[in-house]
Design an enzyme around this catalytic site. Structure first.
Site, PDB file in Angstrom:
ATOM      1  N   GLY A  11      46.066  60.721  -2.982  1.00  0.00           N
ATOM      2  CA  GLY A  11      44.727  60.147  -2.835  1.00  0.00           C
ATOM      3  C   GLY A  11      44.407  59.553  -1.481  1.00  0.00           C
ATOM      4  N   ARG A  64      41.558  77.551 -18.927  1.00  0.00           N
ATOM      5  CA  ARG A  64      40.993  77.001 -17.680  1.00  0.00           C
ATOM      6  C   ARG A  64      39.512  76.674 -17.869  1.00  0.00           C
ATOM      7  NH1 ARG A  64      42.642  77.150 -12.408  1.00  0.00           N
ATOM      8  NH2 ARG A  64      44.445  78.327 -13.055  1.00  0.00           N
ATOM      9  N   MET A  89      44.804  70.189  -6.717  1.00  0.00           N
ATOM     10  CA  MET A  89      45.701  71.336  -6.686  1.00  0.00           C
ATOM     11  C   MET A  89      45.486  72.266  -7.879  1.00  0.00           C
ATOM     12  SD  MET A  89      46.910  70.994  -3.869  1.00  0.00           S
ATOM     13  CE  MET A  89      47.839  70.149  -2.604  1.00  0.00           C
ATOM     14  N   ARG A  90      44.213  72.573  -8.107  1.00  0.00           N
ATOM     15  CA  ARG A  90      43.909  73.581  -9.136  1.00  0.00           C
ATOM     16  C   ARG A  90      42.870  74.537  -8.592  1.00  0.00           C
ATOM     17  NH1 ARG A  90      45.503  73.820 -14.108  1.00  0.00           N
ATOM     18  NH2 ARG A  90      43.701  74.805 -15.033  1.00  0.00           N
ATOM     19  N   LEU A  92      39.703  76.749  -8.677  1.00  0.00           N
ATOM     20  CA  LEU A  92      38.451  76.700  -9.429  1.00  0.00           C
ATOM     21  C   LEU A  92      38.036  78.126  -9.775  1.00  0.00           C
ATOM     22  CD1 LEU A  92      36.563  74.051  -7.267  1.00  0.00           C
ATOM     23  CD2 LEU A  92      37.845  73.685  -9.382  1.00  0.00           C
ATOM     24  N   HIS A 108      42.087  71.334   3.883  1.00  0.00           N
ATOM     25  CA  HIS A 108      43.333  72.094   3.868  1.00  0.00           C
ATOM     26  C   HIS A 108      44.122  71.757   5.130  1.00  0.00           C
ATOM     27  CE1 HIS A 108      46.027  75.314   2.739  1.00  0.00           C
ATOM     28  NE2 HIS A 108      46.038  75.685   4.010  1.00  0.00           N
ATOM     29  N   GLU A 173      43.228  64.680   9.135  1.00  0.00           N
ATOM     30  CA  GLU A 173      42.486  65.030   7.911  1.00  0.00           C
ATOM     31  C   GLU A 173      41.486  63.932   7.556  1.00  0.00           C
ATOM     32  OE1 GLU A 173      44.534  66.398   4.400  1.00  0.00           O
ATOM     33  OE2 GLU A 173      46.245  67.090   5.571  1.00  0.00           O
TER      34      GLU A 173
HETATM   35  C1  GAR Z   1      46.359  66.896   1.898  1.00  0.00           C
HETATM   36  O1  GAR Z   1      47.278  67.150   2.925  1.00  0.00           O
HETATM   37  C2  GAR Z   1      45.415  68.062   1.720  1.00  0.00           C
HETATM   38  O2  GAR Z   1      45.085  68.696   2.927  1.00  0.00           O
HETATM   39  C3  GAR Z   1      46.248  68.975   0.856  1.00  0.00           C
HETATM   40  O3  GAR Z   1      46.847  68.108  -0.087  1.00  0.00           O
HETATM   41  C4  GAR Z   1      47.050  66.837   0.531  1.00  0.00           C
HETATM   42  C5  GAR Z   1      46.457  65.769  -0.349  1.00  0.00           C
HETATM   43  O4  GAR Z   1      46.755  64.504   0.146  1.00  0.00           O
HETATM   44  N1  GAR Z   1      45.452  69.973   0.215  1.00  0.00           N
HETATM   45  C6  GAR Z   1      45.803  71.255   0.106  1.00  0.00           C
HETATM   46  O5  GAR Z   1      46.877  71.670   0.491  1.00  0.00           O
HETATM   47  C7  GAR Z   1      44.764  72.142  -0.554  1.00  0.00           C
HETATM   48  N2  GAR Z   1      45.109  73.517  -0.394  1.00  0.00           N
HETATM   49  P1  GAR Z   1      46.043  63.222  -0.432  1.00  0.00           P
HETATM   50  O6  GAR Z   1      46.229  63.260  -1.951  1.00  0.00           O
HETATM   51  O7  GAR Z   1      46.796  62.067   0.183  1.00  0.00           O
HETATM   52  O8  GAR Z   1      44.603  63.260  -0.014  1.00  0.00           O
END
Ligand code: GAR
Length: 203
Positions: A11, A64, A89-90, A92, A108, A173
């Site tokens: 999060g 789903r 992480m699902r 859509l 990403h 990010e």
């Molecule tokens: C982040 O690094 C985001 O870019 C990645 O999951 C992490 C979530 O971190 N997302 C992906 O890889 C999507 N394909 P967070 O829960 O601390 O925001």
């Protein structure tokens, strides 16, 4: 601008959006936070911050589509402008994506179109690229592939491993996600093929 946040884990991107709103850097409102895992630490962060939170555990649904219907009902009720995937992480389904066309945002941890999918930072280290980074993009029906909103670059150092690179990308990010939302908050963007043209304040 009203936002729904969907997350599965830590999060930290949710937290960055929350802090930007609290600091009045981002004129937005988080209407609802939804996790597909009740144990997601991000859900606890959101609850502590006083947001409406829901755990919609995908393991409790037969299909789903049934799980997505439950998520869609909450999103519809919250009347949001954008759905922000923040480590959700699902995948859509195409009907979900079509229903919210150009209104689902994802982050990403690579410079797309390089290294889509899981473990993007490890893929970048293994490939030997000298620059990686992160991408905030609109979600379409393909994985990590929709029109790009914001990217930020990070140098890959000789002594980097996936963990050290991930940590530096994560800092970017948080900046990139807030930047993208500030730009979207100025008005619906024009999407021409893969290109996004942001609204300016006066248009
Ligand atoms: C982040 O690094 C985001 O870019 C990645 O999951 C992490 C979530 O971190 N997302 C992906 O890889 C999507 N394909 P967070 O829960 O601390 O925001």
């Amino acid at each position: 601008m009203r936002l729904a946040i969907l997350l599965s884990g830590r999060g930290s991107n949710f937290q960055a959006i929350h802090e930007a709103i609290a600091a009045r850097r981002l004129p937005a409102e988080i209407a609802v936070v939804i996790a597909n895992r009740p144990e997601a630490p991000g859900l606890g962060l959101a609850r502590n911050a006083g947001y409406e939170t829901h755990a919609i555990d995908h393991r409790l649904y037969k299909t789903r589509a049934e799980h997505e219907d439950a998520v869609i009902a909450l999103i519809d009720h919250a009347e949001v402008d954008f759905i922000c995937l923040a480590g959700y992480m699902r995948l859509l389904s195409p009907p979900f994506v079509r229903r919210f066309q150009h209104r689902i945002v994802n982050i990403h941890p690579s410079l797309l179109p390089s290294f889509p999918g899981v473990d993007a930072q490890a893929q970048a280290v293994e490939h030997g690229v000298r620059i990686s980074g992160c991408t905030v993009h609109l979600v379409d029906q393909n994985l990590d592939a929709g029109p790009i909103l914001v990217q930020r670059a990070v140098e890959v150092r000789d002594d980097d491993d996936a963990e050290s690179l991930s940590a530096r990308i994560l800092v970017e990010e948080h900046i990139a996600y807030v930047d993208a939302l500030i730009k979207l908050g100025r008005g619906a963007p024009i999407v021409e093929g893969r290109r996004v043209i942001f609204a300016t304040r006066d248009s």
